[in-house]
Enzyme design. Structure first.
Site, PDB file in Angstrom:
ATOM      1  N   PRO A   8       0.793  -1.227   0.000  1.00 21.63           N
ATOM      2  CA  PRO A   8       0.000   0.000   0.000  1.00 21.63           C
ATOM      3  C   PRO A   8       0.829   1.283   0.000  1.00 21.63           C
ATOM      4  O   PRO A   8       1.867   1.355   0.646  1.00 21.63           O
ATOM      5  CB  PRO A   8      -0.814  -0.110   1.304  1.00 21.63           C
ATOM      6  CG  PRO A   8      -0.079  -1.083   2.148  1.00 21.63           C
ATOM      7  CD  PRO A   8       0.552  -2.054   1.189  1.00 21.63           C
ATOM      8  N   ASN A   9       0.318   2.225  -0.748  1.00 20.02           N
ATOM      9  CA  ASN A   9       0.837   3.594  -0.852  1.00 20.02           C
ATOM     10  C   ASN A   9       2.124   3.708  -1.673  1.00 20.02           C
ATOM     11  O   ASN A   9       2.597   4.811  -1.930  1.00 20.02           O
ATOM     12  CB  ASN A   9       1.030   4.230   0.541  1.00 20.02           C
ATOM     13  CG  ASN A   9      -0.269   4.248   1.326  1.00 20.02           C
ATOM     14  OD1 ASN A   9      -1.272   4.757   0.817  1.00 20.02           O
ATOM     15  ND2 ASN A   9      -0.286   3.661   2.507  1.00 20.02           N
ATOM     16  N   ARG A  16       5.142  10.946  -2.444  1.00 24.74           N
ATOM     17  CA  ARG A  16       4.830  10.593  -1.056  1.00 24.74           C
ATOM     18  C   ARG A  16       6.046  10.848  -0.163  1.00 24.74           C
ATOM     19  O   ARG A  16       7.095  10.188  -0.331  1.00 24.74           O
ATOM     20  CB  ARG A  16       4.477   9.092  -1.007  1.00 24.74           C
ATOM     21  CG  ARG A  16       4.247   8.564   0.368  1.00 24.74           C
ATOM     22  CD  ARG A  16       4.225   7.044   0.379  1.00 24.74           C
ATOM     23  NE  ARG A  16       3.971   6.574   1.729  1.00 24.74           N
ATOM     24  CZ  ARG A  16       4.179   5.337   2.139  1.00 24.74           C
ATOM     25  NH1 ARG A  16       4.650   4.428   1.297  1.00 24.74           N
ATOM     26  NH2 ARG A  16       3.931   5.003   3.378  1.00 24.74           N
ATOM     27  N   TYR A  21      11.161   8.860   1.461  1.00 25.81           N
ATOM     28  CA  TYR A  21      11.149   7.790   0.452  1.00 25.81           C
ATOM     29  C   TYR A  21      11.845   8.164  -0.855  1.00 25.81           C
ATOM     30  O   TYR A  21      11.957   7.319  -1.745  1.00 25.81           O
ATOM     31  CB  TYR A  21       9.695   7.373   0.172  1.00 25.81           C
ATOM     32  CG  TYR A  21       9.000   6.812   1.393  1.00 25.81           C
ATOM     33  CD1 TYR A  21       9.473   5.659   2.012  1.00 25.81           C
ATOM     34  CD2 TYR A  21       7.879   7.444   1.953  1.00 25.81           C
ATOM     35  CE1 TYR A  21       8.856   5.142   3.143  1.00 25.81           C
ATOM     36  CE2 TYR A  21       7.249   6.938   3.085  1.00 25.81           C
ATOM     37  CZ  TYR A  21       7.744   5.788   3.672  1.00 25.81           C
ATOM     38  OH  TYR A  21       7.138   5.276   4.795  1.00 25.81           O
ATOM     39  N   ASN A  73       8.188  -5.514  -0.731  1.00 26.57           N
ATOM     40  CA  ASN A  73       8.026  -4.335   0.116  1.00 26.57           C
ATOM     41  C   ASN A  73       6.536  -4.248   0.419  1.00 26.57           C
ATOM     42  O   ASN A  73       5.747  -3.753  -0.399  1.00 26.57           O
ATOM     43  CB  ASN A  73       8.515  -3.065  -0.585  1.00 26.57           C
ATOM     44  CG  ASN A  73       8.410  -1.861   0.351  1.00 26.57           C
ATOM     45  OD1 ASN A  73       7.819  -1.940   1.437  1.00 26.57           O
ATOM     46  ND2 ASN A  73       8.978  -0.739  -0.074  1.00 26.57           N
ATOM     47  N   ALA A  76       3.009  -0.770   4.903  1.00 28.38           N
ATOM     48  CA  ALA A  76       2.562  -0.855   6.291  1.00 28.38           C
ATOM     49  C   ALA A  76       2.056  -2.236   6.675  1.00 28.38           C
ATOM     50  O   ALA A  76       2.029  -2.577   7.869  1.00 28.38           O
ATOM     51  CB  ALA A  76       1.492   0.202   6.561  1.00 28.38           C
ATOM     52  N   HIS A  79       4.011  -4.496   9.104  1.00 28.63           N
ATOM     53  CA  HIS A  79       3.966  -4.370  10.568  1.00 28.63           C
ATOM     54  C   HIS A  79       2.673  -4.913  11.167  1.00 28.63           C
ATOM     55  O   HIS A  79       2.504  -4.873  12.379  1.00 28.63           O
ATOM     56  CB  HIS A  79       4.133  -2.896  10.957  1.00 28.63           C
ATOM     57  CG  HIS A  79       5.215  -2.204  10.181  1.00 28.63           C
ATOM     58  ND1 HIS A  79       6.524  -2.594  10.251  1.00 28.63           N
ATOM     59  CD2 HIS A  79       5.177  -1.170   9.289  1.00 28.63           C
ATOM     60  CE1 HIS A  79       7.256  -1.826   9.443  1.00 28.63           C
ATOM     61  NE2 HIS A  79       6.457  -0.957   8.846  1.00 28.63           N
ATOM     62  N   GLU A  97      12.725  -9.333   2.115  1.00 25.32           N
ATOM     63  CA  GLU A  97      12.000  -8.137   2.566  1.00 25.32           C
ATOM     64  C   GLU A  97      12.789  -6.900   2.144  1.00 25.32           C
ATOM     65  O   GLU A  97      14.006  -6.848   2.335  1.00 25.32           O
ATOM     66  CB  GLU A  97      11.880  -8.180   4.095  1.00 25.32           C
ATOM     67  CG  GLU A  97      11.187  -6.979   4.688  1.00 25.32           C
ATOM     68  CD  GLU A  97      11.215  -6.988   6.227  1.00 25.32           C
ATOM     69  OE1 GLU A  97      12.134  -7.596   6.813  1.00 25.32           O
ATOM     70  OE2 GLU A  97      10.319  -6.357   6.810  1.00 25.32           O
ATOM     71  N   HIS A  99      12.772  -2.495   2.086  1.00 26.51           N
ATOM     72  CA  HIS A  99      12.201  -1.196   2.461  1.00 26.51           C
ATOM     73  C   HIS A  99      13.108  -0.080   1.964  1.00 26.51           C
ATOM     74  O   HIS A  99      14.340  -0.201   2.042  1.00 26.51           O
ATOM     75  CB  HIS A  99      12.058  -1.050   3.980  1.00 26.51           C
ATOM     76  CG  HIS A  99      11.158  -2.077   4.580  1.00 26.51           C
ATOM     77  ND1 HIS A  99       9.793  -2.046   4.419  1.00 26.51           N
ATOM     78  CD2 HIS A  99      11.440  -3.185   5.300  1.00 26.51           C
ATOM     79  CE1 HIS A  99       9.262  -3.091   5.037  1.00 26.51           C
ATOM     80  NE2 HIS A  99      10.240  -3.799   5.568  1.00 26.51           N
ATOM     81  N   SER A 101      13.041   3.022   3.401  1.00 26.85           N
ATOM     82  CA  SER A 101      13.516   3.615   4.657  1.00 26.85           C
ATOM     83  C   SER A 101      14.006   2.491   5.571  1.00 26.85           C
ATOM     84  O   SER A 101      13.848   1.302   5.254  1.00 26.85           O
ATOM     85  CB  SER A 101      12.370   4.377   5.330  1.00 26.85           C
ATOM     86  OG  SER A 101      11.351   3.477   5.754  1.00 26.85           O
ATOM     87  N   ARG A 106      12.661   4.517  12.889  1.00 23.44           N
ATOM     88  CA  ARG A 106      11.438   5.322  12.821  1.00 23.44           C
ATOM     89  C   ARG A 106      10.513   5.009  14.009  1.00 23.44           C
ATOM     90  O   ARG A 106      10.966   4.551  15.043  1.00 23.44           O
ATOM     91  CB  ARG A 106      10.777   5.101  11.454  1.00 23.44           C
ATOM     92  CG  ARG A 106      11.731   5.469  10.294  1.00 23.44           C
ATOM     93  CD  ARG A 106      11.098   5.254   8.946  1.00 23.44           C
ATOM     94  NE  ARG A 106       9.901   6.102   8.782  1.00 23.44           N
ATOM     95  CZ  ARG A 106       8.978   5.902   7.851  1.00 23.44           C
ATOM     96  NH1 ARG A 106       9.119   4.887   6.992  1.00 23.44           N
ATOM     97  NH2 ARG A 106       7.930   6.695   7.766  1.00 23.44           N
ATOM     98  N   ARG A 110       6.785   0.650  13.739  1.00 23.81           N
ATOM     99  CA  ARG A 110       7.433   0.073  12.549  1.00 23.81           C
ATOM    100  C   ARG A 110       8.535  -0.917  12.923  1.00 23.81           C
ATOM    101  O   ARG A 110       9.197  -1.478  12.054  1.00 23.81           O
ATOM    102  CB  ARG A 110       8.030   1.176  11.667  1.00 23.81           C
ATOM    103  CG  ARG A 110       7.008   2.113  11.096  1.00 23.81           C
ATOM    104  CD  ARG A 110       7.645   3.110  10.124  1.00 23.81           C
ATOM    105  NE  ARG A 110       6.811   4.293  10.017  1.00 23.81           N
ATOM    106  CZ  ARG A 110       5.735   4.393   9.218  1.00 23.81           C
ATOM    107  NH1 ARG A 110       5.407   3.404   8.429  1.00 23.81           N
ATOM    108  NH2 ARG A 110       5.015   5.498   9.191  1.00 23.81           N
TER     109      ARG A 110
HETATM  110  C1  DQA Z   1       8.202   1.129   3.855  1.00 21.54           C
HETATM  111  C2  DQA Z   1       8.287   1.281   5.375  1.00 21.54           C
HETATM  112  C3  DQA Z   1       6.940   1.030   6.020  1.00 21.54           C
HETATM  113  O1  DQA Z   1       7.032   1.232   7.432  1.00 21.54           O
HETATM  114  C4  DQA Z   1       5.903   2.001   5.477  1.00 21.54           C
HETATM  115  O2  DQA Z   1       4.631   1.712   6.029  1.00 21.54           O
HETATM  116  C5  DQA Z   1       5.865   2.023   4.001  1.00 21.54           C
HETATM  117  C6  DQA Z   1       7.123   2.016   3.270  1.00 21.54           C
HETATM  118  C7  DQA Z   1       9.532   1.477   3.166  1.00 21.54           C
HETATM  119  O3  DQA Z   1       9.726   1.056   2.028  1.00 21.54           O
HETATM  120  O4  DQA Z   1      10.351   2.188   3.746  1.00 21.54           O
HETATM  121  O5  DQA Z   1       4.811   2.116   3.398  1.00 21.54           O
HETATM  122  O6  DQA Z   1       7.897  -0.236   3.560  1.00 21.54           O
END
Ligand code: DQA
Length: 144
Positions: A8-9, A16, A21, A73, A76, A79, A97, A99, A101, A106, A110
């Site tokens: 998501p997102n 964003r 990011y 990736n 959210a 978590h 996995e 990410h 960030s 953080r 997270r």
């Molecule tokens: C993320 C880190 C997650 O905590 C966050 O919810 C994201 C992006 C990252 O790529 O840094 O949506 O997965």
């Protein structure tokens, strides 16, 4: 084939929270992955969904289609999702996995990663390069 699954997102990458990011879009990252994959003798299939069940289905599909590795990736859902934990455990395909960030630097919410508890390994904190580094690891796992 390496599946690159995004949660998501991540469709909003580029605009964003660029301070966290970066300014690359997901299409930019996909382009870089495709170029590097070609050099490595691999193919990538880059997907994104805002829906948890799609990610579960795609993990199953990775095994069914004999993908060599999955880069995940999960945004959210990382978590929160016991369904993703179970799906990763349920398939033999190795999952890395990823990410952009570093979640451990953080908010405390997270710090727990259900994906990380089931994944082969984690690459986090290098911005868009996290995906490229994960692809290098995938090439080693796929032994190409
Ligand atoms: C993320 C880190 C997650 O905590 C966050 O919810 C994201 C992006 C990252 O790529 O840094 O949506 O997965």
């Amino acid at each position: 084939m390496v599946f690159v699954l995004n949660g998501p997102n991540l469709n909003l990458l580029g605009t964003r929270e660029p301070a966290i990011y970066g300014s690359d879009t997901l299409d930019d990252i996909a382009g870089r992955l495709e170029d590097r994959a070609r050099d490595l003798g691999l193919e990538v299939d880059v997907r994104q969904s805002n829906h948890e069940g799609h990610l579960v289905d795609w993990l199953h599909e990775a095994q069914a289609s004999e993908a060599a590795v999955v880069l995940l990736n999960a945004g959210a859902f990382t978590h929160t999702s016991i369904a993703l934990y179970d799906a990763i455990k349920a398939i033999r395909t190795p999952v890395i996995e990823v990410h952009l960030s570093n979640p451990h630097t953080r908010e405390t919410f997270r710090h727990r990663s259900y994906v990380g508890m089931a994944a082969k390994g984690t690459i986090a904190g290098f911005g868009a390069d996290s995906y490229l580094l994960a692809l290098e690891a995938a090439a080693k796992l796929a032994k190409v």
